[in-house]
Design a protein around this motif. Structure first.
Motif, PDB file in Angstrom:
ATOM      1  N   SER A  21      27.293  -3.120   3.572  1.00  0.00           N
ATOM      2  CA  SER A  21      27.213  -2.239   4.733  1.00  0.00           C
ATOM      3  C   SER A  21      25.849  -2.697   5.081  1.00  0.00           C
ATOM      4  O   SER A  21      25.042  -3.368   4.518  1.00  0.00           O
ATOM      5  CB  SER A  21      27.630  -0.976   4.258  1.00  0.00           C
ATOM      6  OG  SER A  21      26.453  -0.354   3.590  1.00  0.00           O
ATOM      7  N   GLY A  24      22.642  -5.505   5.096  1.00  0.00           N
ATOM      8  CA  GLY A  24      22.956  -6.607   4.286  1.00  0.00           C
ATOM      9  C   GLY A  24      24.330  -7.188   4.682  1.00  0.00           C
ATOM     10  O   GLY A  24      24.554  -8.278   4.893  1.00  0.00           O
ATOM     11  N   ASN A  44      29.692  -0.287  -3.565  1.00  0.00           N
ATOM     12  CA  ASN A  44      30.648   0.280  -2.616  1.00  0.00           C
ATOM     13  C   ASN A  44      31.856  -0.635  -2.593  1.00  0.00           C
ATOM     14  O   ASN A  44      31.900  -1.608  -2.277  1.00  0.00           O
ATOM     15  CB  ASN A  44      30.288   0.295  -1.194  1.00  0.00           C
ATOM     16  CG  ASN A  44      31.248   0.514  -0.320  1.00  0.00           C
ATOM     17  OD1 ASN A  44      32.570   0.798  -0.530  1.00  0.00           O
ATOM     18  ND2 ASN A  44      31.077   0.884   1.042  1.00  0.00           N
ATOM     19  N   VAL A  65      22.895  -2.878  -9.009  1.00  0.00           N
ATOM     20  CA  VAL A  65      21.617  -3.770  -9.161  1.00  0.00           C
ATOM     21  C   VAL A  65      20.545  -3.449  -9.912  1.00  0.00           C
ATOM     22  O   VAL A  65      19.644  -3.957 -10.268  1.00  0.00           O
ATOM     23  CB  VAL A  65      20.962  -4.598  -7.848  1.00  0.00           C
ATOM     24  CG1 VAL A  65      21.670  -5.512  -7.074  1.00  0.00           C
ATOM     25  CG2 VAL A  65      20.455  -3.317  -6.912  1.00  0.00           C
ATOM     26  N   ILE A 141      13.672  -7.996   1.305  1.00  0.00           N
ATOM     27  CA  ILE A 141      13.793  -7.068   2.353  1.00  0.00           C
ATOM     28  C   ILE A 141      12.883  -5.795   2.092  1.00  0.00           C
ATOM     29  O   ILE A 141      13.293  -4.952   1.175  1.00  0.00           O
ATOM     30  CB  ILE A 141      15.229  -6.579   2.879  1.00  0.00           C
ATOM     31  CG1 ILE A 141      16.026  -8.018   3.015  1.00  0.00           C
ATOM     32  CG2 ILE A 141      15.218  -5.628   3.935  1.00  0.00           C
ATOM     33  CD1 ILE A 141      15.578  -8.600   4.381  1.00  0.00           C
ATOM     34  N   ALA A 142      11.736  -5.745   2.640  1.00  0.00           N
ATOM     35  CA  ALA A 142      10.828  -4.583   2.331  1.00  0.00           C
ATOM     36  C   ALA A 142      10.947  -3.458   3.321  1.00  0.00           C
ATOM     37  O   ALA A 142      12.203  -3.066   3.742  1.00  0.00           O
ATOM     38  CB  ALA A 142       9.302  -5.231   2.439  1.00  0.00           C
ATOM     39  N   SER A 143       9.878  -3.120   3.985  1.00  0.00           N
ATOM     40  CA  SER A 143       9.792  -2.125   5.003  1.00  0.00           C
ATOM     41  C   SER A 143       8.713  -2.187   5.729  1.00  0.00           C
ATOM     42  O   SER A 143       7.499  -2.519   5.243  1.00  0.00           O
ATOM     43  CB  SER A 143      10.488  -0.879   4.476  1.00  0.00           C
ATOM     44  OG  SER A 143       9.982   0.370   5.140  1.00  0.00           O
ATOM     45  N   TYR A 156       9.525   5.397  -2.316  1.00  0.00           N
ATOM     46  CA  TYR A 156       9.897   4.214  -1.582  1.00  0.00           C
ATOM     47  C   TYR A 156       8.898   3.336  -1.087  1.00  0.00           C
ATOM     48  O   TYR A 156       8.834   2.169  -1.016  1.00  0.00           O
ATOM     49  CB  TYR A 156      10.445   4.757  -0.221  1.00  0.00           C
ATOM     50  CG  TYR A 156      11.147   3.897   0.615  1.00  0.00           C
ATOM     51  CD1 TYR A 156      12.431   3.456   0.596  1.00  0.00           C
ATOM     52  CD2 TYR A 156      10.635   3.575   1.966  1.00  0.00           C
ATOM     53  CE1 TYR A 156      12.847   2.547   1.328  1.00  0.00           C
ATOM     54  CE2 TYR A 156      11.211   2.844   2.755  1.00  0.00           C
ATOM     55  CZ  TYR A 156      12.196   2.121   2.726  1.00  0.00           C
ATOM     56  OH  TYR A 156      12.631   1.378   3.610  1.00  0.00           O
ATOM     57  N   LYS A 160       8.310  -0.559  -1.977  1.00  0.00           N
ATOM     58  CA  LYS A 160       8.120  -1.593  -0.978  1.00  0.00           C
ATOM     59  C   LYS A 160       6.628  -2.429  -0.752  1.00  0.00           C
ATOM     60  O   LYS A 160       6.599  -3.686  -0.604  1.00  0.00           O
ATOM     61  CB  LYS A 160       8.459  -0.859   0.230  1.00  0.00           C
ATOM     62  CG  LYS A 160       9.650  -0.412   0.667  1.00  0.00           C
ATOM     63  CD  LYS A 160      10.902  -1.464   0.326  1.00  0.00           C
ATOM     64  CE  LYS A 160      12.360  -0.931   0.723  1.00  0.00           C
ATOM     65  NZ  LYS A 160      13.372  -1.802   0.622  1.00  0.00           N
ATOM     66  N   PRO A 186      11.373  -4.526   7.995  1.00  0.00           N
ATOM     67  CA  PRO A 186      12.076  -3.836   9.111  1.00  0.00           C
ATOM     68  C   PRO A 186      11.474  -2.620   9.573  1.00  0.00           C
ATOM     69  O   PRO A 186      11.022  -1.770   8.640  1.00  0.00           O
ATOM     70  CB  PRO A 186      13.403  -3.406   8.650  1.00  0.00           C
ATOM     71  CG  PRO A 186      13.643  -4.393   7.283  1.00  0.00           C
ATOM     72  CD  PRO A 186      12.384  -4.441   6.653  1.00  0.00           C
ATOM     73  N   GLY A 187      11.515  -2.159  10.833  1.00  0.00           N
ATOM     74  CA  GLY A 187      11.052  -0.913  11.204  1.00  0.00           C
ATOM     75  C   GLY A 187      12.627  -0.152  11.224  1.00  0.00           C
ATOM     76  O   GLY A 187      13.515  -0.461  10.383  1.00  0.00           O
ATOM     77  N   VAL A 189      16.045   0.885  11.709  1.00  0.00           N
ATOM     78  CA  VAL A 189      17.322   0.033  12.315  1.00  0.00           C
ATOM     79  C   VAL A 189      18.072   1.087  12.647  1.00  0.00           C
ATOM     80  O   VAL A 189      18.549   2.098  11.920  1.00  0.00           O
ATOM     81  CB  VAL A 189      17.618  -0.870  11.152  1.00  0.00           C
ATOM     82  CG1 VAL A 189      18.891  -1.571  11.653  1.00  0.00           C
ATOM     83  CG2 VAL A 189      16.555  -1.819  10.601  1.00  0.00           C
TER      84      VAL A 189
HETATM   85  P1  NAD Z   1      22.250   1.252   3.979  1.00  0.00           P
HETATM   86  O1  NAD Z   1      22.058   2.702   3.368  1.00  0.00           O
HETATM   87  O2  NAD Z   1      22.867   0.994   5.521  1.00  0.00           O
HETATM   88  O3  NAD Z   1      23.086   0.312   3.029  1.00  0.00           O
HETATM   89  C1  NAD Z   1      22.820   0.083   1.743  1.00  0.00           C
HETATM   90  C2  NAD Z   1      23.824  -0.676   0.938  1.00  0.00           C
HETATM   91  O4  NAD Z   1      23.365  -0.556  -0.250  1.00  0.00           O
HETATM   92  C3  NAD Z   1      25.017   0.186   0.923  1.00  0.00           C
HETATM   93  O5  NAD Z   1      26.108  -0.571   1.127  1.00  0.00           O
HETATM   94  C4  NAD Z   1      25.009   0.651  -0.704  1.00  0.00           C
HETATM   95  O6  NAD Z   1      26.458   0.791  -1.099  1.00  0.00           O
HETATM   96  C5  NAD Z   1      24.334  -0.385  -1.350  1.00  0.00           C
HETATM   97  N1  NAD Z   1      23.743   0.112  -2.618  1.00  0.00           N
HETATM   98  C6  NAD Z   1      23.098   1.203  -2.774  1.00  0.00           C
HETATM   99  N2  NAD Z   1      22.597   1.364  -3.807  1.00  0.00           N
HETATM  100  C7  NAD Z   1      23.075   0.216  -4.552  1.00  0.00           C
HETATM  101  C8  NAD Z   1      22.879  -0.195  -5.953  1.00  0.00           C
HETATM  102  N3  NAD Z   1      22.329   0.305  -7.016  1.00  0.00           N
HETATM  103  N4  NAD Z   1      23.090  -1.349  -6.182  1.00  0.00           N
HETATM  104  C9  NAD Z   1      24.001  -2.454  -5.220  1.00  0.00           C
HETATM  105  N5  NAD Z   1      24.351  -1.690  -3.905  1.00  0.00           N
HETATM  106  C10 NAD Z   1      23.973  -0.555  -3.816  1.00  0.00           C
HETATM  107  O7  NAD Z   1      20.784   0.428   3.807  1.00  0.00           O
HETATM  108  P2  NAD Z   1      20.058  -0.609   5.112  1.00  0.00           P
HETATM  109  O8  NAD Z   1      19.696   0.130   6.231  1.00  0.00           O
HETATM  110  O9  NAD Z   1      21.146  -1.665   5.495  1.00  0.00           O
HETATM  111  O10 NAD Z   1      19.039  -1.034   4.143  1.00  0.00           O
HETATM  112  C11 NAD Z   1      18.965  -2.358   3.577  1.00  0.00           C
HETATM  113  C12 NAD Z   1      17.550  -2.710   3.246  1.00  0.00           C
HETATM  114  O11 NAD Z   1      16.468  -2.603   4.327  1.00  0.00           O
HETATM  115  C13 NAD Z   1      16.945  -1.726   2.098  1.00  0.00           C
HETATM  116  O12 NAD Z   1      16.132  -2.228   1.099  1.00  0.00           O
HETATM  117  C14 NAD Z   1      16.202  -0.825   3.073  1.00  0.00           C
HETATM  118  O13 NAD Z   1      15.000  -0.113   2.400  1.00  0.00           O
HETATM  119  C15 NAD Z   1      15.562  -1.926   4.134  1.00  0.00           C
HETATM  120  N6  NAD Z   1      15.130  -1.007   5.538  1.00  0.00           N
HETATM  121  C16 NAD Z   1      15.965  -0.423   6.229  1.00  0.00           C
HETATM  122  C17 NAD Z   1      15.479   0.216   7.206  1.00  0.00           C
HETATM  123  C18 NAD Z   1      16.405   1.087   7.981  1.00  0.00           C
HETATM  124  O14 NAD Z   1      15.917   1.738   9.012  1.00  0.00           O
HETATM  125  N7  NAD Z   1      17.913   0.988   7.828  1.00  0.00           N
HETATM  126  C19 NAD Z   1      14.318   0.328   7.744  1.00  0.00           C
HETATM  127  C20 NAD Z   1      13.421  -0.398   6.681  1.00  0.00           C
HETATM  128  C21 NAD Z   1      13.760  -1.068   5.609  1.00  0.00           C
END
Ligand code: NAD
Length: 266
Positions: A21, A24, A44, A65, A141-143, A156, A160, A186-187, A189
């Motif tokens: 989801s 990813g 998931n 993971v 993928i950091a942040s 967090y 990161k 990423p900022g 999202v």
């Molecule tokens: P999300 O929450 O939308 O999706 C995360 C996915 O990770 C889900 O499918 C979930 O089932 C899976 N997951 C959770 N724990 C897990 C585990 N222990 N093992 C395997 N899978 C697991 O997240 P996203 O927004 O797509 O974020 C992806 C990456 O981007 C992350 O590292 C997040 O820190 C980074 N990021 C996201 C944002 C944002 O605004 N969305 C901003 C900065 C950084």
């Protein structure tokens, strides 16, 4: 029809953690559209099943993971399936708790570090032998939280920032093997995750969700939330020959974050 990314070979093998989801899954679909073979893992189950069913070149495992033995077993399967891995994307990461240091639950701290940091080590440790023979691209993928202090988001932020240190360290260790290691920050999202973070932050900080959303958007010079496709575009660039001389770098995809500390201003 997806335009071809120059220098990304059709048939390249790609692994993406947490690919069922969010960012990813968006990256996984974009690499599939380039003719790559894409393996994801996620906790998931339904998401992994749906991804595998979506495309003949899609495969996946239900794996947490932060469980090293499961990661190790999964990569034994990937070695048998692909032989060689061209692209590794360490994407898994949870937002973790919103709490001041004295109120932080150590169990929540440990869980966030396990998923956001330890997992990157576990996955990279097992993926590296599959990349050494031909070289490839690792993308962490950091942040934007890796670029600033981020009050109330200690674990967090710690994870990161650590990812950027590992990115530089592994770029040095693996450059001789023609493995390039870069990080994307990423900022915020657009999507369900940021809405969940906004709700939790609003509760944790005693603010409304609209106030939190406005604060988040004002953190970026461009006053925006980015799209998951913006992150995927950067990953495709780094994985392709267009990025063939780039390693050890951090690329923020965030409309230029100016800071994350303005919650504490009066
Ligand atoms: P999300 O929450 O939308 O999706 C995360 C996915 O990770 C889900 O499918 C979930 O089932 C899976 N997951 C959770 N724990 C897990 C585990 N222990 N093992 C395997 N899978 C697991 O997240 P996203 O927004 O797509 O974020 C992806 C990456 O981007 C992350 O590292 C997040 O820190 C980074 N990021 C996201 C944002 C944002 O605004 N969305 C901003 C900065 C950084």
């Amino acid at each position: 029809m997806e335009p071809r990314v120059p220098g990304l070979s059709s048939g390249s093998t790609v692994f993406i953690s947490a690919g069922a989801s969010g960012i990813g899954l968006t990256m996984a679909k974009r690499f599939l559209a380039q003719g790559c073979l894409v393996h994801v893992c996620d906790i998931n189950e339904q998401g992994v099943a749906d991804f595998i069913a979506s495309h003949p070149n899609a495969s996946g495992d239900v794996v947490d993971v932060s469980d090293y033995q499961r990661v190790k077993t999964m990569f034994e399967g990937i070695a048998a399936q692909f032989g060689h891995l061209d692209v590794l994307i360490n994407n898994a990461g949870i937002a973790g708790p919103t709490a001041a240091v004295e109120d932080m639950d150590p169990n929540e701290w440990d869980k966030t570090i396990a998923i956001d940091l330890n997992s990157i080590f576990y996955v990279t440790k097992e993926a590296t032998p599959l990349m050494k023979a031909r070289g490839g691209a690792m993308i962490n993928i950091a942040s934007n939280a890796a670029l600033f202090g981020f009050p109330l988001r200690g674990p967090y932020t710690a994870a990161k920032w650590a990812i950027l240190g590992l990115t530089k360290t592994w770029a040095m260790e693996l450059g001789v093997n023609k493995i390039r290691v870069n990080a994307i920050c990423p900022g915020s999202v657009n999507g369900p995750r940021i809405e969940g973070v906004i709700e939790r932050d609003a509760a944790g900080r005693g603010m409304t969700t609209d106030e939190i959303r406005t604060v988040y958007q004002r953190q970026s010079s461009m006053r925006l939330f980015v799209e998951a496709d913006d992150i995927a575009n950067t990953a495709l660039f780094l994985a392709s020959d267009m990025g063939k001389s780039i390693s050890g770098q951090t690329i923020a995809v965030d409309g230029h974050t100016e800071g994350l500390s303005n919650f504490l201003e009066p």
